[in-house]
Every structure is written in structure tokens, then in C-alpha cells.
Design an enzyme around this catalytic site. Sequence first.
Site, PDB file in Angstrom:
ATOM      1  N   CYS A  39      49.196  40.750  45.084  1.00 39.18           N
ATOM      2  CA  CYS A  39      47.874  40.735  44.439  1.00 39.18           C
ATOM      3  C   CYS A  39      46.856  41.733  44.987  1.00 39.18           C
ATOM      4  O   CYS A  39      46.335  42.556  44.235  1.00 39.18           O
ATOM      5  CB  CYS A  39      47.296  39.330  44.510  1.00 39.18           C
ATOM      6  N   HIS A 102      39.505  39.697  46.044  1.00 37.30           N
ATOM      7  CA  HIS A 102      40.677  39.927  46.896  1.00 37.30           C
ATOM      8  C   HIS A 102      40.763  41.313  47.523  1.00 37.30           C
ATOM      9  O   HIS A 102      41.842  41.777  47.891  1.00 37.30           O
ATOM     10  CB  HIS A 102      41.973  39.629  46.111  1.00 37.30           C
TER      11      HIS A 102
END
Length: 483
Positions: A39, A102
Site C-alpha cells: 500500500c 499512508h
Amino acid sequence: MGWGDLGAFGEPSKETPNLDQMAAEGMLFLDFYTANPLCSPSRAALLTGRLPVRNGFYTTNGHARNAYTPQDIVGGIPDSELLLPELLKKAGYVNKIIGKWHLGHRPQFHPLKHGFDEWFGSPNCHFGPYDNRERPNIPVYRDWEMVGRYYEDFKIDLKTGEANLTQLYLQEALDFISKQQASKQPFFLYWAIDATHAPVYASKQFLGTSQRGLYGDAVREIDDSIGKILNHLQKLGITENTFVFFTSDNGAALISAPKQGGSNGPFLCGKQTTFEGGMREPAIAWWPGHIPAGGVSHQLGNVMDLFTTSLSLAGLQPPSDRQIDGIDLLPVILQGKLIDRPIFYYRGNELMAVRVGLYKAHYWTWSNSWEEHGKGIDFCPGQSVSGVTTHTQEEHTYLPLLFHLGRDPGEKYPLSFASEEYQRAMERISGLVQQHKATLVPGQPQLNVCDQAVMNWSPPGCEKLGKCLKAPESDPKKCFWPH
């Protein structure tokens, strides 16, 4: 989400009518890739147009290790990187991120310091619940300040899988679009929901509605939300000047299968690996009045292309002072052209494989270690291919394993080293790899150092909520990355 999760890509339960409709009205990309099978690096690549090995989203703590941004990571997106929203500002765009960022959670990595004007979402994934002593619960932000924490103020029921986060993210998107349209303001919306990441969740009205269990419920809710966003654009009459692209950050996580993992269709393995299942993604471009309906493209695409394509749509040039890996897909999308370009499959600091045309050469193979595999961690469940899905890092630099993905999309039958086809294909691929490596300047690795003191103990805004927690003493260590 995986390549095989949508009806338009052949998923048999056909539970994604809105995404399937989006594909019917737009263009389906069958050969679209992420820049990393995990990710954080793939999101960094999307927003910078650069491979993670260039933008710093990798580790040098172990060879070919996957790494991401858990709470104790010290690094994040460097100031030296230019993100898509920073550049779009020059053309007057208002930029919003909804969902998972993130790219680092320390103050200097905050998305509003990197070109976004608004944020509703979280810096990390929705892991937890934590005890707020050893590890704090993950904060949810509105713009500069936290407005609560997962499992405390934003409920996720791990027993039933119920959470209304996707509905909150949907409403944020609709409100933002309405506001920008009302003020005739060009906008960039990065809608980064995470319901299909284990622990998987869906809101009450979707629970138990899918043939595919809880994971399918989450996919159905995402599909429904995308339908509502596209309908909203239509109602506001702005579809003809709004470009929409749907894709995923990495392949379905088979480690969470079957209950919380998706489908990578005919492809080998899943998330964490550089086999096709880890990096080939579902992808749909939609722009009524511009993209011919029902288009299907075999263009080799990559999430990094969204950076360059978006700049092109806004009438901007990509920065000329750095290597940009993304290409402008507009000639492909609008005129059906095919652009010859390679796809590089990186895992950490190592170039694992390269695709050119229909050929894919593996320079290294590795699924995960025997030690991890022995603990039940399996990125390729039920998919052992002798000499390919290896549990030790196997080097094939001098004699790469070569597959023809047209005849063998599952990477099961390597071509014979002695064949003329092998020699011809490798001659071309080797030249491109040499050229790539000769010009590669790796960025400063951001995912090497971990420290419990940098976790989300006292995010901005915690005082107002009475949610500040005491951080432990700083004790920086090398992060350990087993995968």
C-alpha cells in the site's frame, strides 16, 4: 482489491453493477499495474509519478523486502518530492484526500503540507483496537486536526464487520464535489477508501448481502458508493469536464483469504509478491463525451501514469528536474493508441521482474521465507509453481525466467532457455533493464527506522478532545521487515 474482483473483469457473482456500468461507459484497462505490491509505496508512486525506489518509499534493511508505514515508522514522503496536488494548485485546483494517506504520520508528512487543501481520513490503516498504552489507536483527521480515533469514536465491530466508515467517506466526497461545483472551482479528489483491507468492514445495510461473504459486502458497498459519486457528477451536469479513474493500490491479499481476501483472477499469488496477482490491478477510465464507451485497452499502464495524465488534463507539464516514470495516457484513452513502454516490478530495493509487450522476465523470485511460511503466512495459497513461487530469494539475473503472459497469464510455464523465442525476447528486455539501471538514482530510504515514540500518541487536536497520550522515550531502531 484484486484484478478478479469486478464483474467487468469476469467475477462470476456479478455484484459490482456500478463499476461494470462505469466500464461499459468508459475504458477498461486489462494490463494496468501498481508500482509496488504493497500500500504505502504504491500510493507514494501514484502521487509523485515516480517509482518507490526513487521517491524513498523502500527499505535497505533487508534485500528485496516489502515495507510500508506502520505507526512506529520514522520516515514519510520527503519534502523534496513534488506531489500531484502541489502541482495542480498552480492551475487553480482545490485538492482533497478522503480516506487513507499512508505516506507518513509525523507532522512534516501531513497531507495538507504536501498540496492537499482538505483531508478527512486517517494517516494509517484501521488496525486495532489498541490499548493506548503499548500502542495508541489510530487517529482520524479533519484537515489539520484529529477528530477521534478508530474503535473509540469511529466504531469498527470486529465480530460482525460492521462499520459506517465508507458511508462517511462517501458523504465527504459528495459534499466536496457539490461545494466546488457551486463555486465553479476545478478540483482534484483522491478517494482512498480501505474497506477491503483486512479487517474488512461494511455498513449495516450491506452486511450479509454478498455471495462472497464479508469481503464481498465491502466490495458491494464500494461499488454502490462509486455509483452514487458518478450519479452526483451527472446530476450536477459536470461529467463532460470531470475525468474519473478507478484502480487499486495492490492485488488482493490472499493471506486474508478466503474470508477477508479478494480474487486476482487467473494470476499467480497476490499482495506482497511481484507475480501478476500482486501487481496487476482492475482499472477503469470514465469521461463521458470524451472516452468512447465500451473501450478495452491492452496498454501497459501504471498508477504512476495517473500523475502525468492528470497534469496533462490540467494543461501542466511534469517537473523536468527529476525522473518521472509515469506516461501520459491521454492518447491511449482518447485515440486508442498503444505506447510501447516497459513495466518494472520492484520489491524494496530490488528490481524483481520486467514486462515488455507480452513477455515478463523474472530476475529474482520470492514469495516469502520458509520461516514465515511455517507460521501459516502464505501469499500464494494453493498456488505452488516449482522453481517460481520460491521460499528463498532465488536469483535469475544471468538466466531470467521468462513467461509469455498472453499464453500463460498464470506464470506457470517458463519458456525454454534454449528456444529462439527466449533469446529474441531477452535481447530486447536486457537492453531496457541495462538502460534503466544505468540511470537509476535511488532516493533516501524512508522505511528503515522505527521508533515507538513517533506513534500517534498526541496528534494535533488531541488536547481539545482529551485524547492526548503520553509517548514513551525515543528509542530508534532498525525496522524489521520479514516480507
